[in-house]
Design a protein around this motif. Structure first.
Motif, PDB file in Angstrom:
ATOM      1  N   ALA A   1      29.102  54.985  35.641  1.00  0.00           N
ATOM      2  CA  ALA A   1      28.046  55.208  36.636  1.00  0.00           C
ATOM      3  C   ALA A   1      28.708  55.726  37.898  1.00  0.00           C
ATOM      4  N   SER A   2      28.081  56.717  38.520  1.00  0.00           N
ATOM      5  CA  SER A   2      28.650  57.268  39.744  1.00  0.00           C
ATOM      6  C   SER A   2      27.533  57.629  40.716  1.00  0.00           C
ATOM      7  N   ASN A   3      27.922  58.045  41.897  1.00  0.00           N
ATOM      8  CA  ASN A   3      26.994  58.478  42.938  1.00  0.00           C
ATOM      9  C   ASN A   3      26.000  57.401  43.367  1.00  0.00           C
ATOM     10  N   MET A   4      26.431  56.153  43.343  1.00  0.00           N
ATOM     11  CA  MET A   4      25.577  55.091  43.865  1.00  0.00           C
ATOM     12  C   MET A   4      25.784  55.020  45.374  1.00  0.00           C
ATOM     13  N   ALA A   5      24.712  54.858  46.127  1.00  0.00           N
ATOM     14  CA  ALA A   5      24.846  54.713  47.575  1.00  0.00           C
ATOM     15  C   ALA A   5      25.602  53.430  47.891  1.00  0.00           C
ATOM     16  N   THR A   6      25.169  52.325  47.300  1.00  0.00           N
ATOM     17  CA  THR A   6      25.823  51.037  47.538  1.00  0.00           C
ATOM     18  C   THR A   6      25.789  50.201  46.274  1.00  0.00           C
ATOM     19  N   GLY A   7      26.950  49.951  45.685  1.00  0.00           N
ATOM     20  CA  GLY A   7      27.048  49.027  44.567  1.00  0.00           C
ATOM     21  C   GLY A   7      27.203  47.622  45.108  1.00  0.00           C
ATOM     22  N   MET A   8      26.461  46.683  44.546  1.00  0.00           N
ATOM     23  CA  MET A   8      26.469  45.317  45.071  1.00  0.00           C
ATOM     24  C   MET A   8      27.041  44.300  44.104  1.00  0.00           C
ATOM     25  N   GLY A   9      27.012  44.595  42.811  1.00  0.00           N
ATOM     26  CA  GLY A   9      27.530  43.651  41.837  1.00  0.00           C
ATOM     27  C   GLY A   9      27.508  44.224  40.449  1.00  0.00           C
ATOM     28  N   VAL A  10      28.353  43.677  39.587  1.00  0.00           N
ATOM     29  CA  VAL A  10      28.442  44.146  38.215  1.00  0.00           C
ATOM     30  C   VAL A  10      28.798  42.952  37.329  1.00  0.00           C
ATOM     31  N   VAL A  11      28.151  42.849  36.170  1.00  0.00           N
ATOM     32  CA  VAL A  11      28.413  41.770  35.216  1.00  0.00           C
ATOM     33  C   VAL A  11      28.291  42.304  33.786  1.00  0.00           C
ATOM     34  N   TRP A  12      29.013  41.665  32.872  1.00  0.00           N
ATOM     35  CA  TRP A  12      28.858  41.964  31.447  1.00  0.00           C
ATOM     36  C   TRP A  12      27.660  41.166  30.933  1.00  0.00           C
ATOM     37  N   THR A  13      26.777  41.817  30.180  1.00  0.00           N
ATOM     38  CA  THR A  13      25.668  41.083  29.559  1.00  0.00           C
ATOM     39  C   THR A  13      25.955  40.794  28.092  1.00  0.00           C
TER      40      THR A  13
ATOM     41  N   SER B   1      34.532  54.864  47.082  1.00  0.00           N
ATOM     42  CA  SER B   1      35.355  55.960  47.589  1.00  0.00           C
ATOM     43  C   SER B   1      34.525  56.705  48.633  1.00  0.00           C
ATOM     44  N   GLU B   2      35.096  57.754  49.189  1.00  0.00           N
ATOM     45  CA  GLU B   2      34.370  58.546  50.187  1.00  0.00           C
ATOM     46  C   GLU B   2      33.104  59.166  49.619  1.00  0.00           C
ATOM     47  N   SER B   3      33.078  59.425  48.324  1.00  0.00           N
ATOM     48  CA  SER B   3      31.908  60.069  47.713  1.00  0.00           C
ATOM     49  C   SER B   3      30.861  59.070  47.226  1.00  0.00           C
ATOM     50  N   GLY B   4      31.082  57.786  47.422  1.00  0.00           N
ATOM     51  CA  GLY B   4      30.114  56.775  47.009  1.00  0.00           C
ATOM     52  C   GLY B   4      30.728  55.752  46.076  1.00  0.00           C
ATOM     53  N   ASP B   5      29.896  54.899  45.566  1.00  0.00           N
ATOM     54  CA  ASP B   5      30.348  53.842  44.669  1.00  0.00           C
ATOM     55  C   ASP B   5      30.187  54.274  43.213  1.00  0.00           C
ATOM     56  N   GLU B   6      31.048  53.746  42.358  1.00  0.00           N
ATOM     57  CA  GLU B   6      30.943  54.029  40.934  1.00  0.00           C
ATOM     58  C   GLU B   6      31.425  52.841  40.120  1.00  0.00           C
ATOM     59  N   VAL B   7      31.067  52.866  38.842  1.00  0.00           N
ATOM     60  CA  VAL B   7      31.451  51.812  37.912  1.00  0.00           C
ATOM     61  C   VAL B   7      32.424  52.419  36.909  1.00  0.00           C
ATOM     62  N   ARG B   8      33.603  51.799  36.818  1.00  0.00           N
ATOM     63  CA  ARG B   8      34.663  52.280  35.933  1.00  0.00           C
ATOM     64  C   ARG B   8      35.048  51.191  34.944  1.00  0.00           C
ATOM     65  N   LEU B   9      35.488  51.614  33.781  1.00  0.00           N
ATOM     66  CA  LEU B   9      35.979  50.679  32.767  1.00  0.00           C
ATOM     67  C   LEU B   9      37.488  50.777  32.652  1.00  0.00           C
ATOM     68  N   GLY B  10      38.094  49.692  32.192  1.00  0.00           N
ATOM     69  CA  GLY B  10      39.516  49.667  31.899  1.00  0.00           C
ATOM     70  C   GLY B  10      39.729  48.887  30.614  1.00  0.00           C
ATOM     71  N   ALA B  11      40.760  49.255  29.864  1.00  0.00           N
ATOM     72  CA  ALA B  11      41.077  48.573  28.605  1.00  0.00           C
ATOM     73  C   ALA B  11      42.311  47.705  28.808  1.00  0.00           C
ATOM     74  N   VAL B  12      42.214  46.437  28.433  1.00  0.00           N
ATOM     75  CA  VAL B  12      43.341  45.513  28.547  1.00  0.00           C
ATOM     76  C   VAL B  12      44.218  45.694  27.312  1.00  0.00           C
TER      77      VAL B  12
END
Length: 176
Positions: free
Chosen positions: A84-96, A55-66
């Protein structure tokens, strides 16, 4: 289980789900109206999504429930927390694992990419940083992390440091 989810690049509020022998279903994500989706991953059990959004304020990580019907067909995706919020640049996300996400991102314009482990409750731990990292993959468990670099190195997380295990590769991936 057995469904494939894909983010619609044509309709930014939509996730398309299908399974062989069934029709496509579109699940609307109205709660992402102010964001652009950079990456989306489904948990191994199919119950949750993790989304890297911008978004305009930066990158963030959001969850959703199926949310599924009694036959297991996905009906909708409910909004979950921002972990997670206020990241300058998010590049990838994975479940561990079932409750932990690994996020590859850059915090500032001069910093190297770093990996942060984040639980679904929002608790986080920094793993380490590595220059030129541009994609991430995870096997089962937060100690089973891999990064690919822009110059084609495949790096494994070994005892709190990144170790080169192969060259000439990009976009590591695991099943699940």
């Amino acid at each position: 289980p057995g469904y494939v989810c894909a983010y619609s690049s044509v309709d930014p509020d939509e996730i398309v789900v299908t399974k062989p022998g069934t029709r496509l279903s579109e699940l609307t994500l109205n709660w992402l109206d102010d964001f652009s989706v950079k990456a989306i991953r489904v948990s191994r059990d199919g119950a949750r999504l993790v989304m890297l959004v911008s978004s305009e304020s930066g990158d963030e990580v959001r969850l959703g429930a199926v949310v599924r019907d009694e036959e297991g067909v996905p009906l909708r995706i409910d909004q979950g927390p921002v972990v997670a919020s206020n990241m300058a640049t998010g590049m990838g996300v994975v479940w561990t694992d079932a409750v932990t996400i690994a996020v590859l991102g850059v915090q500032g314009s001069d910093s190297a990419a770093s990996v942060r482990l984040i639980t679904v409750t929002g608790a986080s731990t920094n793993v380490s940083s590595i220059s030129q990292a541009d994609s991430i993959a995870a096997g089962q468990g937060p100690r089973n992390l891999f990064l690919a670099t822009a110059d084609g190195r495949l790096m494994a997380n070994v005892s709190l440091r990144w170790e080169e295990i192969a060259t000439g590769l990009s976009d590591p991936a695991f099943p699940g």
